[in-house]
Each structure stands twice: as C-alpha cells, then as structure tokens.
Write a protein that holds these residues in place. Structure first.
Motif, mmCIF file in Angstrom:
data_model
loop_
_atom_site.group_PDB
_atom_site.id
_atom_site.type_symbol
_atom_site.label_atom_id
_atom_site.label_comp_id
_atom_site.label_asym_id
_atom_site.label_seq_id
_atom_site.Cartn_x
_atom_site.Cartn_y
_atom_site.Cartn_z
ATOM 1 N N ALA A 1 73.610 0.608 55.097
ATOM 2 C CA ALA A 1 74.216 1.903 55.380
ATOM 3 C C ALA A 1 75.052 1.772 56.652
ATOM 4 C CB ALA A 1 73.141 2.973 55.551
ATOM 5 N N LEU A 2 75.736 2.821 57.004
ATOM 6 C CA LEU A 2 76.541 2.843 58.218
ATOM 7 C C LEU A 2 75.660 2.484 59.412
ATOM 8 C CD1 LEU A 2 79.519 3.537 58.714
ATOM 9 C CD2 LEU A 2 78.819 5.851 59.238
ATOM 10 N N GLY A 3 76.112 1.562 60.234
ATOM 11 C CA GLY A 3 75.362 1.128 61.404
ATOM 12 C C GLY A 3 74.534 -0.117 61.181
ATOM 13 N N ALA A 4 74.444 -0.593 59.952
ATOM 14 C CA ALA A 4 73.634 -1.780 59.648
ATOM 15 C C ALA A 4 74.347 -3.057 60.091
ATOM 16 C CB ALA A 4 73.355 -1.865 58.145
ATOM 17 N N THR A 5 73.531 -4.010 60.536
ATOM 18 C CA THR A 5 74.007 -5.371 60.722
ATOM 19 C C THR A 5 73.506 -6.132 59.500
ATOM 20 O OG1 THR A 5 73.918 -5.233 63.122
ATOM 21 C CG2 THR A 5 73.925 -7.449 62.159
ATOM 22 N N VAL A 6 74.441 -6.718 58.772
ATOM 23 C CA VAL A 6 74.116 -7.366 57.503
ATOM 24 C C VAL A 6 74.473 -8.846 57.593
ATOM 25 C CG1 VAL A 6 74.477 -7.293 55.006
ATOM 26 C CG2 VAL A 6 74.776 -5.207 56.355
ATOM 27 N N THR A 7 73.497 -9.690 57.331
ATOM 28 C CA THR A 7 73.760 -11.127 57.247
ATOM 29 C C THR A 7 74.064 -11.429 55.787
ATOM 30 O OG1 THR A 7 72.239 -11.560 59.069
ATOM 31 C CG2 THR A 7 72.844 -13.435 57.681
ATOM 32 N N VAL A 8 75.245 -11.979 55.555
ATOM 33 C CA VAL A 8 75.680 -12.270 54.190
ATOM 34 C C VAL A 8 76.084 -13.737 54.083
ATOM 35 C CG1 VAL A 8 76.504 -9.924 53.730
ATOM 36 C CG2 VAL A 8 78.079 -11.599 54.672
ATOM 37 N N SER A 9 75.999 -14.253 52.864
ATOM 38 C CA SER A 9 76.551 -15.580 52.610
ATOM 39 C C SER A 9 77.590 -15.443 51.502
ATOM 40 C CB SER A 9 75.460 -16.576 52.221
ATOM 41 O OG SER A 9 74.897 -16.241 50.989
ATOM 42 N N PHE A 10 78.674 -16.189 51.663
ATOM 43 C CA PHE A 10 79.745 -16.205 50.665
ATOM 44 C C PHE A 10 80.525 -17.487 50.824
ATOM 45 C CE2 PHE A 10 81.327 -14.225 54.445
ATOM 46 C CZ PHE A 10 82.624 -14.675 54.597
ATOM 47 N N HIS B 1 79.418 -19.985 53.395
ATOM 48 C CA HIS B 1 79.376 -19.569 54.796
ATOM 49 C C HIS B 1 78.388 -18.423 54.969
ATOM 50 C CE1 HIS B 1 82.970 -21.939 55.667
ATOM 51 N NE2 HIS B 1 83.520 -21.412 54.581
ATOM 52 N N THR B 2 77.782 -18.343 56.137
ATOM 53 C CA THR B 2 76.915 -17.217 56.479
ATOM 54 C C THR B 2 77.551 -16.486 57.642
ATOM 55 O OG1 THR B 2 74.955 -18.401 55.746
ATOM 56 C CG2 THR B 2 74.594 -16.548 57.227
ATOM 57 N N SER B 3 77.507 -15.147 57.586
ATOM 58 C CA SER B 3 78.141 -14.340 58.611
ATOM 59 C C SER B 3 77.372 -13.045 58.816
ATOM 60 C CB SER B 3 79.582 -14.034 58.181
ATOM 61 O OG SER B 3 80.263 -13.331 59.180
ATOM 62 N N ASP B 4 77.394 -12.538 60.042
ATOM 63 C CA ASP B 4 76.824 -11.228 60.336
ATOM 64 C C ASP B 4 77.962 -10.215 60.378
ATOM 65 O OD1 ASP B 4 74.202 -12.084 60.565
ATOM 66 O OD2 ASP B 4 74.356 -12.452 62.713
ATOM 67 N N LYS C 1 73.272 -1.694 49.023
ATOM 68 C CA LYS C 1 72.651 -2.925 48.524
ATOM 69 C C LYS C 1 71.441 -3.299 49.370
ATOM 70 C CE LYS C 1 75.698 -4.156 45.319
ATOM 71 N NZ LYS C 1 76.140 -2.917 44.750
ATOM 72 N N LYS C 2 70.545 -4.135 48.793
ATOM 73 C CA LYS C 2 69.336 -4.602 49.451
ATOM 74 C C LYS C 2 69.382 -6.121 49.616
ATOM 75 C CE LYS C 2 66.353 -0.967 47.615
ATOM 76 N NZ LYS C 2 65.064 -0.707 46.945
ATOM 77 N N VAL C 3 68.438 -6.653 50.398
ATOM 78 C CA VAL C 3 68.323 -8.102 50.596
ATOM 79 C C VAL C 3 68.161 -8.783 49.238
ATOM 80 C CG1 VAL C 3 66.865 -9.928 51.575
ATOM 81 C CG2 VAL C 3 67.398 -7.894 52.929
ATOM 82 N N ASN C 4 68.830 -9.899 49.082
ATOM 83 C CA ASN C 4 68.859 -10.739 47.873
ATOM 84 C C ASN C 4 69.715 -10.159 46.757
ATOM 85 O OD1 ASN C 4 67.273 -12.800 48.977
ATOM 86 N ND2 ASN C 4 65.406 -11.713 48.429
ATOM 87 N N GLU C 5 70.353 -9.028 46.986
ATOM 88 C CA GLU C 5 71.300 -8.513 45.998
ATOM 89 C C GLU C 5 72.679 -9.090 46.300
ATOM 90 O OE1 GLU C 5 69.526 -4.291 44.464
ATOM 91 O OE2 GLU C 5 71.088 -4.194 45.974
ATOM 92 N N ALA C 6 73.516 -9.086 45.296
ATOM 93 C CA ALA C 6 74.888 -9.575 45.443
ATOM 94 C C ALA C 6 75.848 -8.399 45.401
ATOM 95 C CB ALA C 6 75.221 -10.557 44.332
ATOM 96 N N ALA C 7 76.895 -8.501 46.199
ATOM 97 C CA ALA C 7 77.931 -7.478 46.222
ATOM 98 C C ALA C 7 79.241 -8.132 45.798
ATOM 99 C CB ALA C 7 78.060 -6.880 47.620
ATOM 100 N N TYR D 1 79.326 -11.611 47.790
ATOM 101 C CA TYR D 1 78.560 -11.668 49.032
ATOM 102 C C TYR D 1 77.081 -11.512 48.681
ATOM 103 C CZ TYR D 1 82.745 -11.003 51.901
ATOM 104 O OH TYR D 1 83.952 -11.148 52.527
ATOM 105 N N GLU D 2 76.243 -12.458 49.094
ATOM 106 C CA GLU D 2 74.806 -12.330 48.882
ATOM 107 C C GLU D 2 74.173 -11.846 50.184
ATOM 108 O OE1 GLU D 2 70.825 -14.795 47.654
ATOM 109 O OE2 GLU D 2 72.768 -15.720 47.301
ATOM 110 N N ILE D 3 73.408 -10.777 50.087
ATOM 111 C CA ILE D 3 72.808 -10.178 51.270
ATOM 112 C C ILE D 3 71.529 -10.929 51.616
ATOM 113 C CG2 ILE D 3 71.810 -8.067 52.240
ATOM 114 C CD1 ILE D 3 73.779 -6.580 50.293
ATOM 115 N N LYS D 4 71.483 -11.458 52.840
ATOM 116 C CA LYS D 4 70.346 -12.246 53.307
ATOM 117 C C LYS D 4 69.416 -11.446 54.208
ATOM 118 C CE LYS D 4 71.616 -16.101 51.401
ATOM 119 N NZ LYS D 4 70.829 -16.656 50.309
ATOM 120 N N LYS D 5 69.975 -10.523 54.998
ATOM 121 C CA LYS D 5 69.169 -9.765 55.963
ATOM 122 C C LYS D 5 69.884 -8.463 56.288
ATOM 123 C CE LYS D 5 67.317 -10.114 60.652
ATOM 124 N NZ LYS D 5 67.293 -10.903 61.881
ATOM 125 N N ILE D 6 69.110 -7.395 56.525
ATOM 126 C CA ILE D 6 69.641 -6.102 56.950
ATOM 127 C C ILE D 6 68.831 -5.660 58.153
ATOM 128 C CG2 ILE D 6 70.009 -3.681 56.319
ATOM 129 C CD1 ILE D 6 69.901 -4.642 53.350
#
Length: 100
Positions: A30-39, A42-45, A74-80, A90-95
């Motif tokens: 949601a708005l304000g979240a820090t999301v760790t994604v891989s694509f 690469h992994t990025s926050d 989206k939730k952890v381990n879901e893909a966007a 983008y695969e969500i690794k952490k929120i």
C-alpha cells in the motif's frame, strides 16, 4: 518559476501524512510501503509514494506509475506484471512499513 511556486503552495496546503495501514493489512503493498522486489535477476527496494514525492532514481515509485499500480495490493511471493513498453514481472520478496 511562478507556476512551480504555486504548485508547491497548493501541495503544502493539501498535504496528508501517509500512515501505515493497520497491522492486519501490512502483508499487502500500500502507499508508504517499502517493497523488496526481484526482476530480471536484480533485487531492489522500492518505496510506494504519492506522485509529488516520486523519484525513481531514489527508488521512490509513484502509486500511479505502472510499477506502483502493479504492486499495490500484492503480497510477499506474489508476482506483479508491469506493462511499461515491454512486460516486466516483479516478484515481491518483502513488504515493510515505517512506524508512524
């Protein structure tokens, strides 16, 4: 320059602090979240912010951008799936959320 000052004054008059969602909803982006994604290997926050705060070079992604819209809810381990010229997954690794 005067238009930029006017826009800043409007933003200051109508600003709203982003509070983290309730604990029961913090498993979703949601708005304000820090999301760790891989694509693409690469992994990025990324931090999901409002349009005026967006700065992709600093990892601050607008909730109205293709990436931001794809990640919201989206939730952890879901893909966007991001439609931005070419399709990116983008695969969500952490929120996480900062404490208010």
């Amino acid at each position: 320059l005067s238009k930029k000052i006017e826009n800043t004054e409007i933003a200051l008059k109508h600003y709203e602090l982003i509070a983290p969602p309730p604990k029961t909803e913090q498993d979703k982006v949601a708005l304000g979240a820090t999301v760790t994604v891989s694509f693409n290997g690469h992994t990025s926050d990324l931090i999901i912010v409002g349009t005026l705060e967006a700065n992709p070079l600093l990892g601050r992604v607008s909730n109205e951008s293709p990436v931001g819209q794809a990640l919201l809810g989206k939730k952890v381990n879901e893909a966007a799936l991001v439609h931005a010229g070419s399709n990116l997954i983008y695969e969500i690794k952490k929120i996480s959320y900062k404490k208010a």
